[in-house]
Design an enzyme around this catalytic site. Structure first.
Site, PDB file in Angstrom:
ATOM      1  CE1 TYR A  76     -28.724  -7.761 -12.933  1.00 26.90           C
ATOM      2  CE2 TYR A  76     -29.656  -6.044 -13.826  1.00 26.90           C
ATOM      3  CZ  TYR A  76     -29.023  -6.489 -13.064  1.00 26.90           C
ATOM      4  OH  TYR A  76     -28.391  -5.851 -12.025  1.00 26.90           O
ATOM      5  CB  SER A 107     -31.444  -3.270 -11.208  1.00 29.42           C
ATOM      6  OG  SER A 107     -31.413  -2.545 -12.347  1.00 29.42           O
TER       7      SER A 107
END
Length: 271
Positions: free
Chosen positions: A146, A133
């Site tokens: 995350y 990501s």
């Protein structure tokens, strides 16, 4: 004949979103694709075969690899896509909850990778593509855990690439930004929600409502997966989509104070 005909790919988390789009794109490129999901689904990706696998369970991972080997005799490509999201203040989640997140997003990648590497080494080649990501490059507020998992994935992937390149195996990370999937809706809710973050949570929800309709389609990321899988000289990192490329460039070249200010402004925090 397609240059990749006869090559076998495994794509985890292929029931929807980026995983499904990647499985279908790889099948079109000529790979024999095995997608995985935690539960069997009826609507399988076009051109692929779906198998059940829980990446948090070592026995399940080993069974998957054995099944694929029994049908093809080889594994040329692993796309580690299975993952879960979590948004919220860092102090709103217990350590146990964060461990559950890491068990899928990081340790699941390690389980799958450890299961296929001996086969790739014996075969003398292979590719491993980890879906990261842009938050693995640029941490954002309310995504501490995350982002931490994706940062760890970046470090693991780059170190591993150095280690296995001797065996003609390459490891790449794909870094998308916002993608139109059900990923966020399927994420983990903090288990210790605090009222002190209610206002910030409302602002984050409003931001997501604004950006998600304009976010990249999963096929944008899938195209980058195919590129990483087929490049003659694969890179360690690939950004996916316009937003991810812009953020990556700004992170590299913008003064840190300006970057920080713009990030806080985007997330509607006091500058």
């Amino acid at each position: 004949m397609n240059a990749f005909s006869g090559k076998t790919a495994i794509v985890t988390g292929a029931s929807s979103g980026i995983g499904r789009a990647s499985a279908e794109a790889l099948a079109r490129a000529g790979f024999k694709v095995f997608g995985t999901s935690r539960k069997m689904i009826k609507d399988v990706p076009k051109g692929g075969t779906m198998l059940v696998c829980d990446v948090t369970d070592g026995a399940s991972v080993d069974a998957l690899v054995s099944t694929v080997l029994s049908q093809t005799g080889r594994i040329d490509l692993l796309v580690n896509n299975a993952g879960i999201g979590m948004l919220g203040g860092a102090e709103e989640s217990s350590v146990a909850q964060v461990q559950a997140l890491f068990d899928v997003n990081l340790f699941g990648v390690m389980r799958m990778t450890n299961a296929v590497l001996p086969l790739m080494r014996r075969h003398g080649e292979g590719r491993i593509i980890n879906i990261g990501s842009i938050l693995g490059l640029v941490p954002a507020p309310y995504s501490a855990h995350y982002s931490a998992a994706k940062h760890a994935l970046e470090g693991y992937s780059e170190s591993l690439d150095h280690e296995v390149r001797t065996f003609n195996i390459r490891v790449s990370v794909i870094e998308p930004a916002y993608v139109r999937t059900v990923f966020d809706q399927n994420g983990i809710e903090p288990d210790s929600v605090l009222k002190e973050y209610d206002r910030a949570r409302a602002g984050l929800d409003a931001l997501l409502r604004d950006v998600m309709p304009k976010a990249d389609r999963p096929e944008v990321v899938a195209d980058v997966v195919v590129k990483a899988a087929t490049d003659a000289r694969p890179r360690r990192r690939y950004t996916a989509g316009k937003a991810a490329r812009q953020v990556s460039m700004l992170r590299r070249f913008a003064p840190s104070e300006i970057f920080d200010k713009n990030l806080r402004k985007q997330f509607r925090l006091p500058v």
